[in-house]
Design an enzyme around this catalytic site. Structure first.
Site: not given
Ligand code: CMC
Length: 429
Positions: A306, A363
């Site tokens: 998140h 989720d």
């Molecule tokens: N699985 C594996 N690695 C992950 C994941 C994951 N679900 N989420 C983040 N990472 C890694 C990512 O690869 C990155 O690694 P590095 O620093 O080596 O590049 C690091 O963690 C930080 O990730 P980010 O994408 O820069 O973080 P963010 O804050 O931009 O993204 C997120 C947050 C929710 C989009 C992301 O965690 C994600 O894609 N999760 C899966 C989708 C999901 O479950 N979304 C629902 C969110 S809760 C409900 C809502 O608000 O809608």
């Protein structure tokens, strides 16, 4: 406002900017005059360090796993309140008295039907259309039906539009479901609770009476409350941005629905259950964990991570307990729940996930509950949209009433060509 200021030593000079203090949470540097004074912009893709507005609706402390609506903790609201109470709280700022709640519930129930002509819109879609595609269309189309609540300068019209959106979303979501099945639309039944009415419109048929199962009703109540608002997330910011131009509220909520659809946001509940099904067996979990860690593989563990929560998602805790409860009470054993629990266990003990502070989000477990209740996966995000409409309209109202509100217009760091002269097509090499 505090007496504090922040000094910025920039290439164009040294500047002091005021520091603003909220009631709780990090202080913010007020850089509204940065460009005018320094000739420079800030660069913050994804708004990871930028507050886009002032808000008194929802507070999140991502480190501590705290989520408060108007000051009230989410777990207390999920445990004790009805969805109508939470809707009132988000929209009006205080928990209602019994009389206020009765009046509000009555008002919402008087807006649950949709214009008969709107039903014709559904017939234009293929039966296999994704419910979110249908909702983007029909919610936007509400603008064409309710002209008497689109004058955004009139607070009364704004409130009527808000009531209409909260009341009509369950009807429209249920209609999208019925349309996909080829079953007749069910009219709302206002004597039922908000959630009970939705369940009847979704799973009932006109040919026989529908009895609301109190266990399912309660689980849906919790799911709706857990999704009702989440401060300035992507879809809420989209609603605010759309609304900042003066667009009508129905169009703004349609914009929010479009944003919510993506798998990184509301689409994650659908993606999480599909992923758990694909894994299928606890033996295959290590393979998927390895893929999630592989930089060359775009795969992510859906329902994990998140932007704001870096310790745990308080909504996930309630959701996990609800999943256990619903499956037990409905006497359903779902192997996907075992996969989910084992995946959570392995990931939470894995160095990669610990280091990156990745935890199950709201989720991760919601899909398992919705599946047990009988919703197909492509309805999951539509249910999220139904609940989040309350937060969207509360945030939209707050924005329109805010005297500081301006049209949202980010700046950019331009990295394209500098000026060059047009070359006619027959002279291009
Ligand atoms: N699985 C594996 N690695 C992950 C994941 C994951 N679900 N989420 C983040 N990472 C890694 C990512 O690869 C990155 O690694 P590095 O620093 O080596 O590049 C690091 O963690 C930080 O990730 P980010 O994408 O820069 O973080 P963010 O804050 O931009 O993204 C997120 C947050 C929710 C989009 C992301 O965690 C994600 O894609 N999760 C899966 C989708 C999901 O479950 N979304 C629902 C969110 S809760 C409900 C809502 O608000 O809608």
């Amino acid at each position: 406002m505090t007496d504090k200021s922040a000094s910025m030593n920039l290439p164009t000079g040294n500047f002091d900017f005021p520091v603003l203090e909220g009631t709780v949470g990090p202080e913010v540097v007020d850089i509204r005059k940065l460009y005018a004074r320094s000739g420079m912009f800030t660069y913050d893709p994804g708004f990871t360090s930028t507050a886009s507005c002032e808000s008194a609706i929802t507070y999140i402390d991502g480190e501590k796993g705290v989520l408060l609506h108007r000051g009230y903790p989410i777990d207390q609201l999920a445990e004790h309140s009805t969805f109508m109470e939470v809707a009132y709280l988000l929209l009006r700022g205080e928990l209602p008295t019994q009389q206020e709640l009765d009046e509000f519930t009555y008002t919402i129930s008087r807006h649950t039907m949709v214009h008969e002509q709107l039903a014709v819109f559904f017939r234009g879609f293929r039966r296999d259309a994704h419910p979110m595609a249908v909702l983007c269309g029909v919610v936007g189309a509400l603008s064409a039906f309710y002209h008497d609540s689109t004058d955004i300068t009139d607070p009364e019209q704004r409130m009527i539009a808000s009531h209409r959106l909260i009341a009509k979303m369950p009807t429209l979501v249920a209609m999208a479901f019925k349309y996909s099945l080829g079953q007749p639309f069910m009219y709302p039944l206002n004597e039922l609770s908000f959630t009970g009415n939705f369940l009847r419109m979704t799973f009932g048929v006109p040919a026989e009476p529908y009895e609301v199962n109190p266990i399912i009703e309660n689980a849906m109540r919790r799911i709706f409350i857990l999704h009702a608002d989440h401060e300035q997330n992507a879809s809420t910011s989209t609603v605010r941005l759309a609304g900042s131009s003066g667009a009508n509220p129905f169009a703004c909520i349609a914009a929010g629905i479009a944003c919510l659809w993506g798998p990184a946001h509301g689409g994650a509940n659908e993606a999480a259950l599909n992923m758990l099904r694909e894994i299928g067996d606890v033996k295959r979990i290590p393979e998927y964990i390895a893929r999630a860690k592989d930089k060359n593989d775009p795969f992510r563990l859906m329902g994990f991570g998140h932007r704001v929560y870096k310790n745990f998602d308080p909504r996930a805790k309630v959701m996990k307990a609800t999943a256990d409860e619903v499956l037990k009470e409905l006497n359903i054993s779902d192997p996907v729940l075992d996969v989910a629990k084992e995946l959570e266990h392995i990931a939470l003990n894995d160095e990669y996930f610990i280091e990156k502070k990745l935890y199950p989000n709201v989720d991760f477990y919601s899909g398992i509950i919705l599946n047990a209740i009988g919703f197909p996966t492509d309805m999951f995000t539509a249910l999220f949209a139904l609940a989040r409409t309350v937060g969207w309209v509360a945030q939209w109202n707050e924005m329109i009433a805010d005297p500081e509100q301006k049209i949202g217009r980010p700046r950019q760091l331009y990295v394209g060509h500098t000026r060059r002269e047009y070359v006619p097509v027959n002279q291009r090499g």
